[in-house]
Design an enzyme around this catalytic site. Structure first.
Site, mmCIF file in Angstrom:
data_model
loop_
_atom_site.group_PDB
_atom_site.id
_atom_site.type_symbol
_atom_site.label_atom_id
_atom_site.label_comp_id
_atom_site.label_asym_id
_atom_site.label_seq_id
_atom_site.Cartn_x
_atom_site.Cartn_y
_atom_site.Cartn_z
ATOM 1 C CG ASP A 99 1.259 -9.139 3.844
ATOM 2 O OD1 ASP A 99 1.222 -9.471 2.639
ATOM 3 O OD2 ASP A 99 0.708 -8.112 4.271
ATOM 4 C CG HIS A 298 0.394 -13.997 1.126
ATOM 5 N ND1 HIS A 298 1.638 -13.439 0.910
ATOM 6 C CD2 HIS A 298 -0.295 -13.081 1.863
ATOM 7 C CE1 HIS A 298 1.690 -12.241 1.462
ATOM 8 N NE2 HIS A 298 0.545 -12.006 2.057
#
Length: 319
Positions: A99, A298
């Protein structure tokens, strides 16, 4: 066994979690996360003969949280990583990020290739600098509703996320996961006028198999005092980062590289990713073909630790 200590670097103190001995591997978390996001990576990497170090990055959890928004630029963040490597007594390291940690890792390799032996990014790929500032670009594309833009006003998202951290983590971790049927295919995270970031994220009746209540407890404990402002300040520097990195526009990332993502990751659906990701082997010298994990959302290394660990060990072992 994971141990904890504080390391001084770049004028601040960073809390680090570490395990193992050998060549240094630095693991950089994303938002809204902390060292705990790498809980599945410590033992396998340490057992393979590496010194694994995961800091709480600037603004997060147990690390220092400068008040000034402009103390969170990409140059500060890269400086923290380089300073950490040297404070640990090493000249070089493998740097891995997920991320927001991925852009920090990519920029650390771009700006200081003499220090980075290899670089891996999970979720967020290396990206060429755009022609316009990113916040402006997303504001125009999504009429100001993209979540980056919602995060810009100091105090607003900060208060929303901190009001009930347990709900924040339950909703956020589930919403962006591959287990959420809304992510097949993933949609853009928009915040409608008059609504909040969490409004579009349901609180699941049951957590996914890769996440349990003890994991939620750990994140909540790390954020109880720290809050979310430090991490949100990273987003508040997106346009400033675009200005600061002008000198590196067109510069090639030549450090050996690995990119791993899931096909249900929200970043995988960002504008232009359908062209960028397949083109990475042509755009980035030394990068391996992208590794796309089917059904993964994610939270790459948390959702699919076995596959991610195998890929990381193979990559690091090849350096």
């Amino acid at each position: 066994m994971v141990e904890h200590r504080t390391v001084e670097t770049n004028g601040i103190r960073l809390h680090v979690a570490e395990e193992g001995e050998g060549p240094l591997v630095v693991l950089l978390h994303g938002f809204p996360e902390c060292w705990y996001s790498w809980r599945h990576q410590f033992a396998p990497l340490a057992a393979a003969g590496y010194h694994v170090v995961a800091p709480d990055q600037r603004g997060y959890a147990r690390s220092d949280r400068p008040e000034a928004i402009d103390a969170y630029t990409i140059l500060h963040l890269v400086g923290d990583v380089i300073g950490l490597i040297h404070a640990l007594g090493e000249e070089r390291a493998v740097v891995i990020g997920h991320d927001w940690g991925a852009p920090v890792a990519w920029h650390t390799a771009l700006l200081r290739p003499d220090v980075v032996r290899g670089v891996a990014g999970l979720s967020v790929p290396p990206q060429p600098r755009g022609s316009v500032p990113p916040l402006r670009a997303m504001h125009e594309r999504y009429n100001g509703q993209f979540y980056w833009n919602y995060f810009q006003t100091p105090g607003v998202a900060d208060a929303e996320l901190a009001a009930d951290p347990r709900t924040t983590f339950r909703r956020t971790l589930y919403a962006a996961s591959g287990d959420n049927p809304r992510n097949n295919p993933p949609a853009q995270p928009l915040v409608r006028p008059g609504r909040g970031f969490l409004d579009a994220a349901e609180d699941p009746k049951e957590l996914p198999s890769w996440l349990d209540e003890s994991d939620i407890d750990a994140f909540v404990a790390e954020y109880r005092e720290a809050g979310f402002t430090g991490g949100l300040n990273w987003y508040r520097n997106l346009d400033r980062n675009w200005e600061l990195t002008a000198a590196w526009e067109g510069a090639a990332l030549r450090v050996p590289s690995l990119y791993v993502t899931g096909d249900r990751d929200l970043v995988y659906a960002f504008p232009g990713m359908d062209r960028l990701i397949p083109a990475l082997p042509q755009l980035v010298p030394g990068i391996r073909p992208p590794m796309i994990l089917p059904g993964c959302g994610h939270w790459t290394q948390q959702e699919r630790p076995a596959e991610v660990n195998a890929a990381l060990l193979d990559f690091i072992g090849s350096l």
